[in-house]
Each structure stands twice: as C-alpha cells, then as structure tokens.
Write a protein that holds these residues in place. Structure first.
Motif, PDB file in Angstrom:
ATOM      1  N   MET A   1      53.164 104.368  18.087  1.00 33.72           N
ATOM      2  CA  MET A   1      53.067 105.814  18.181  1.00 33.72           C
ATOM      3  C   MET A   1      51.861 106.166  19.051  1.00 33.72           C
ATOM      4  O   MET A   1      50.727 105.872  18.682  1.00 33.72           O
ATOM      5  N   PRO A   2      52.045 106.795  20.210  1.00 37.49           N
ATOM      6  CA  PRO A   2      50.923 107.109  21.089  1.00 37.49           C
ATOM      7  C   PRO A   2      50.024 108.169  20.457  1.00 37.49           C
ATOM      8  O   PRO A   2      50.469 109.008  19.694  1.00 37.49           O
ATOM      9  N   LEU A   3      48.738 108.089  20.794  1.00 34.64           N
ATOM     10  CA  LEU A   3      47.795 109.055  20.270  1.00 34.64           C
ATOM     11  C   LEU A   3      47.999 110.392  20.970  1.00 34.64           C
ATOM     12  O   LEU A   3      48.176 110.457  22.172  1.00 34.64           O
ATOM     13  N   VAL A   4      47.982 111.459  20.190  1.00 32.89           N
ATOM     14  CA  VAL A   4      48.205 112.800  20.714  1.00 32.89           C
ATOM     15  C   VAL A   4      46.904 113.304  21.319  1.00 32.89           C
ATOM     16  O   VAL A   4      45.834 113.133  20.744  1.00 32.89           O
ATOM     17  N   VAL A   5      46.993 113.919  22.477  1.00 30.30           N
ATOM     18  CA  VAL A   5      45.812 114.451  23.146  1.00 30.30           C
ATOM     19  C   VAL A   5      45.981 115.954  23.285  1.00 30.30           C
ATOM     20  O   VAL A   5      47.052 116.450  23.583  1.00 30.30           O
ATOM     21  N   LEU A  18      39.297 112.535  17.489  1.00 32.73           N
ATOM     22  CA  LEU A  18      39.392 111.084  17.701  1.00 32.73           C
ATOM     23  C   LEU A  18      39.341 110.324  16.379  1.00 32.73           C
ATOM     24  O   LEU A  18      40.084 109.367  16.182  1.00 32.73           O
ATOM     25  N   ARG A  19      38.478 110.749  15.463  1.00 35.49           N
ATOM     26  CA  ARG A  19      38.426 110.093  14.148  1.00 35.49           C
ATOM     27  C   ARG A  19      39.780 110.161  13.464  1.00 35.49           C
ATOM     28  O   ARG A  19      40.285 109.174  12.929  1.00 35.49           O
ATOM     29  N   ARG A  20      40.362 111.345  13.465  1.00 33.49           N
ATOM     30  CA  ARG A  20      41.659 111.545  12.812  1.00 33.49           C
ATOM     31  C   ARG A  20      42.733 110.692  13.482  1.00 33.49           C
ATOM     32  O   ARG A  20      43.534 110.032  12.819  1.00 33.49           O
ATOM     33  N   GLN A  21      42.769 110.670  14.817  1.00 28.19           N
ATOM     34  CA  GLN A  21      43.778 109.899  15.534  1.00 28.19           C
ATOM     35  C   GLN A  21      43.630 108.408  15.284  1.00 28.19           C
ATOM     36  O   GLN A  21      44.624 107.710  15.089  1.00 28.19           O
ATOM     37  N   VAL A  22      42.387 107.918  15.272  1.00 23.94           N
ATOM     38  CA  VAL A  22      42.166 106.488  15.041  1.00 23.94           C
ATOM     39  C   VAL A  22      42.587 106.121  13.626  1.00 23.94           C
ATOM     40  O   VAL A  22      43.245 105.105  13.395  1.00 23.94           O
ATOM     41  N   ARG A  23      42.235 106.955  12.647  1.00 26.69           N
ATOM     42  CA  ARG A  23      42.624 106.674  11.259  1.00 26.69           C
ATOM     43  C   ARG A  23      44.135 106.704  11.084  1.00 26.69           C
ATOM     44  O   ARG A  23      44.696 105.935  10.313  1.00 26.69           O
ATOM     45  N   GLU A  24      44.801 107.627  11.785  1.00 28.10           N
ATOM     46  CA  GLU A  24      46.256 107.749  11.663  1.00 28.10           C
ATOM     47  C   GLU A  24      47.004 106.664  12.418  1.00 28.10           C
ATOM     48  O   GLU A  24      48.203 106.495  12.234  1.00 28.10           O
ATOM     49  N   SER A  25      46.309 105.897  13.272  1.00 29.22           N
ATOM     50  CA  SER A  25      46.975 104.843  14.033  1.00 29.22           C
ATOM     51  C   SER A  25      47.307 103.634  13.168  1.00 29.22           C
ATOM     52  O   SER A  25      48.019 102.737  13.596  1.00 29.22           O
ATOM     53  N   GLY A  27      45.779 100.962  12.245  1.00 24.73           N
ATOM     54  CA  GLY A  27      45.413  99.640  12.734  1.00 24.73           C
ATOM     55  C   GLY A  27      46.218  99.150  13.919  1.00 24.73           C
ATOM     56  O   GLY A  27      46.048  98.023  14.366  1.00 24.73           O
ATOM     57  N   ALA A  28      47.115  99.982  14.455  1.00 24.30           N
ATOM     58  CA  ALA A  28      47.887  99.578  15.634  1.00 24.30           C
ATOM     59  C   ALA A  28      46.928  99.398  16.808  1.00 24.30           C
ATOM     60  O   ALA A  28      45.954 100.134  16.947  1.00 24.30           O
ATOM     61  N   ASP A  29      47.191  98.416  17.641  1.00 23.86           N
ATOM     62  CA  ASP A  29      46.299  98.110  18.759  1.00 23.86           C
ATOM     63  C   ASP A  29      46.672  98.946  19.981  1.00 23.86           C
ATOM     64  O   ASP A  29      46.831  98.436  21.078  1.00 23.86           O
ATOM     65  N   LEU A  30      46.811 100.259  19.767  1.00 26.16           N
ATOM     66  CA  LEU A  30      47.149 101.170  20.858  1.00 26.16           C
ATOM     67  C   LEU A  30      45.870 101.654  21.521  1.00 26.16           C
ATOM     68  O   LEU A  30      44.909 102.008  20.834  1.00 26.16           O
ATOM     69  N   PRO A  31      45.836 101.686  22.850  1.00 34.76           N
ATOM     70  CA  PRO A  31      44.614 102.154  23.514  1.00 34.76           C
ATOM     71  C   PRO A  31      44.364 103.635  23.244  1.00 34.76           C
ATOM     72  O   PRO A  31      45.300 104.430  23.178  1.00 34.76           O
ATOM     73  N   VAL A  32      43.104 103.967  23.058  1.00 35.93           N
ATOM     74  CA  VAL A  32      42.708 105.361  22.912  1.00 35.93           C
ATOM     75  C   VAL A  32      42.641 105.992  24.295  1.00 35.93           C
ATOM     76  O   VAL A  32      42.919 107.164  24.462  1.00 35.93           O
ATOM     77  N   GLY A  33      42.317 105.186  25.316  1.00 41.00           N
ATOM     78  CA  GLY A  33      42.202 105.648  26.689  1.00 41.00           C
ATOM     79  C   GLY A  33      40.820 105.317  27.223  1.00 41.00           C
ATOM     80  O   GLY A  33      39.992 104.762  26.519  1.00 41.00           O
ATOM     81  N   SER A  34      40.560 105.679  28.449  1.00 45.93           N
ATOM     82  CA  SER A  34      39.234 105.483  29.033  1.00 45.93           C
ATOM     83  C   SER A  34      38.471 106.803  28.951  1.00 45.93           C
ATOM     84  O   SER A  34      39.059 107.862  28.728  1.00 45.93           O
ATOM     85  N   GLU A  35      37.165 106.732  29.145  1.00 49.93           N
ATOM     86  CA  GLU A  35      36.361 107.947  29.110  1.00 49.93           C
ATOM     87  C   GLU A  35      36.819 108.936  30.183  1.00 49.93           C
ATOM     88  O   GLU A  35      36.939 110.130  29.928  1.00 49.93           O
ATOM     89  N   HIS A  36      37.086 108.429  31.385  1.00 47.48           N
ATOM     90  CA  HIS A  36      37.537 109.307  32.479  1.00 47.48           C
ATOM     91  C   HIS A  36      38.873 109.960  32.132  1.00 47.48           C
ATOM     92  O   HIS A  36      39.067 111.152  32.357  1.00 47.48           O
ATOM     93  N   GLU A  37      39.780 109.175  31.598  1.00 48.99           N
ATOM     94  CA  GLU A  37      41.101 109.685  31.252  1.00 48.99           C
ATOM     95  C   GLU A  37      41.014 110.753  30.159  1.00 48.99           C
ATOM     96  O   GLU A  37      41.655 111.800  30.252  1.00 48.99           O
ATOM     97  N   LEU A  70      39.378 101.849  25.672  1.00 48.76           N
ATOM     98  CA  LEU A  70      38.915 102.079  24.307  1.00 48.76           C
ATOM     99  C   LEU A  70      40.059 101.832  23.336  1.00 48.76           C
ATOM    100  O   LEU A  70      41.182 102.277  23.556  1.00 48.76           O
ATOM    101  N   PHE A  71      39.754 101.133  22.245  1.00 54.75           N
ATOM    102  CA  PHE A  71      40.759 100.801  21.240  1.00 54.75           C
ATOM    103  C   PHE A  71      40.220 101.110  19.853  1.00 54.75           C
ATOM    104  O   PHE A  71      39.008 101.081  19.637  1.00 54.75           O
ATOM    105  N   PRO A  72      41.117 101.391  18.893  1.00 50.76           N
ATOM    106  CA  PRO A  72      40.653 101.603  17.525  1.00 50.76           C
ATOM    107  C   PRO A  72      39.918 100.366  17.021  1.00 50.76           C
ATOM    108  O   PRO A  72      40.344  99.240  17.263  1.00 50.76           O
ATOM    109  N   GLY A  73      38.793 100.580  16.353  1.00 49.98           N
ATOM    110  CA  GLY A  73      38.052  99.485  15.733  1.00 49.98           C
ATOM    111  C   GLY A  73      38.556  99.275  14.324  1.00 49.98           C
ATOM    112  O   GLY A  73      39.575  99.834  13.911  1.00 49.98           O
ATOM    113  N   LYS A  74      37.851  98.494  13.597  1.00 52.59           N
ATOM    114  CA  LYS A  74      38.202  98.282  12.201  1.00 52.59           C
ATOM    115  C   LYS A  74      37.712  99.492  11.408  1.00 52.59           C
ATOM    116  O   LYS A  74      36.541  99.835  11.448  1.00 52.59           O
ATOM    117  N   ALA A  75      38.621 100.113  10.709  1.00 51.77           N
ATOM    118  CA  ALA A  75      38.276 101.298   9.927  1.00 51.77           C
ATOM    119  C   ALA A  75      37.334 100.905   8.782  1.00 51.77           C
ATOM    120  O   ALA A  75      37.469  99.829   8.215  1.00 51.77           O
TER     121      ALA A  75
END
Length: 125
Positions: A1-5, A18-25, A27-37, A70-75
C-alpha cells in the motif's frame, strides 16, 4: 500500500503525517521517498522536510538508506496503554490536543486511547 501524500503547511504537520503513515505501513518495506521528492509533493521547503526527517530518524521511525531514499524504521515498542475520556472531541482544539498527546506518548512507548464523552462525562463513564 503506497504512502499517501498531501499538501502540508508546516513541519509539525509533516511530522504528524509521516509518523501516522509510517505506523500505518505495518512494517512494510515501502519507501517513504526522498527529501526532494517529499518537498516537491507537499510544496514545502526541503529544509522543513530535512528537519522533520531528522527528528523521525532520531525517534527510529524512519531510516535513511543511501542511494535508496527514506524507509520506515523499526517502530518503537508500545509498553503501556492509557485510556482517557475527553469532554468533546468535536471541538477542533480538543482534536488537535488529542493528536499531539497521542504522538508524543507513542514516541515514549505509551498508547493513548481516547473516548469522546460528547459533553457528558458522567454518561460515558
């Protein structure tokens, strides 16, 4: 499930989102994106994004992977739950306050469950 922006106005909004999106992921190894993006998508400065990401990296919620982004870390481990009855969550200020308290508590391993008394504390208890 891609992170909603979405478009955000401040670094505080960015942190909460970002906290909410990472927690809702979950533990999936989906990229959060780059700072520029993220800065381009949210139409905020890269400096604001970097400050928010630095904070999330320090909390362990996001990790930087060179060349990948950037990727979700360990919650963080949740060590306890506190249940709170709030007077009226329909009041906009109470909603903001509740969200801030929940975010801060989860950083410290405490889950806050809020219940809306709808203006009648005695009836909800």
């Amino acid at each position: 499930m891609p992170l909603v922006v979405q478009r955000l106005a401040s670094r505080v909004d960015l942190l909460s989102t970002l906290r909410r999106q990472v927690r809702e992921s979950d533990g999936a190894d989906l990229p959060v994106g780059s700072e520029h993006e993220l800065a381009r998508r949210w139409k905020i400065s890269r400096h604001k994004v970097r400050k928010a990401i630095d904070r999330l990296v320090a909390e362990g919620l996001v990790e930087r992977q060179p060349g990948r982004g950037l990727f979700p870390g360990k919650a963080p481990l949740i060590v306890g739950t506190v249940q709170v009855v709030m007077g009226n969550l329909a009041w906009e200020t109470m909603g903001w306050l509740t969200t801030g308290i929940q975010d801060l508590a989860e950083e410290r391993g405490v889950r806050i469950q809020t219940y809306d008394a709808h203006g009648s504390f005695e009836a909800d208890i």
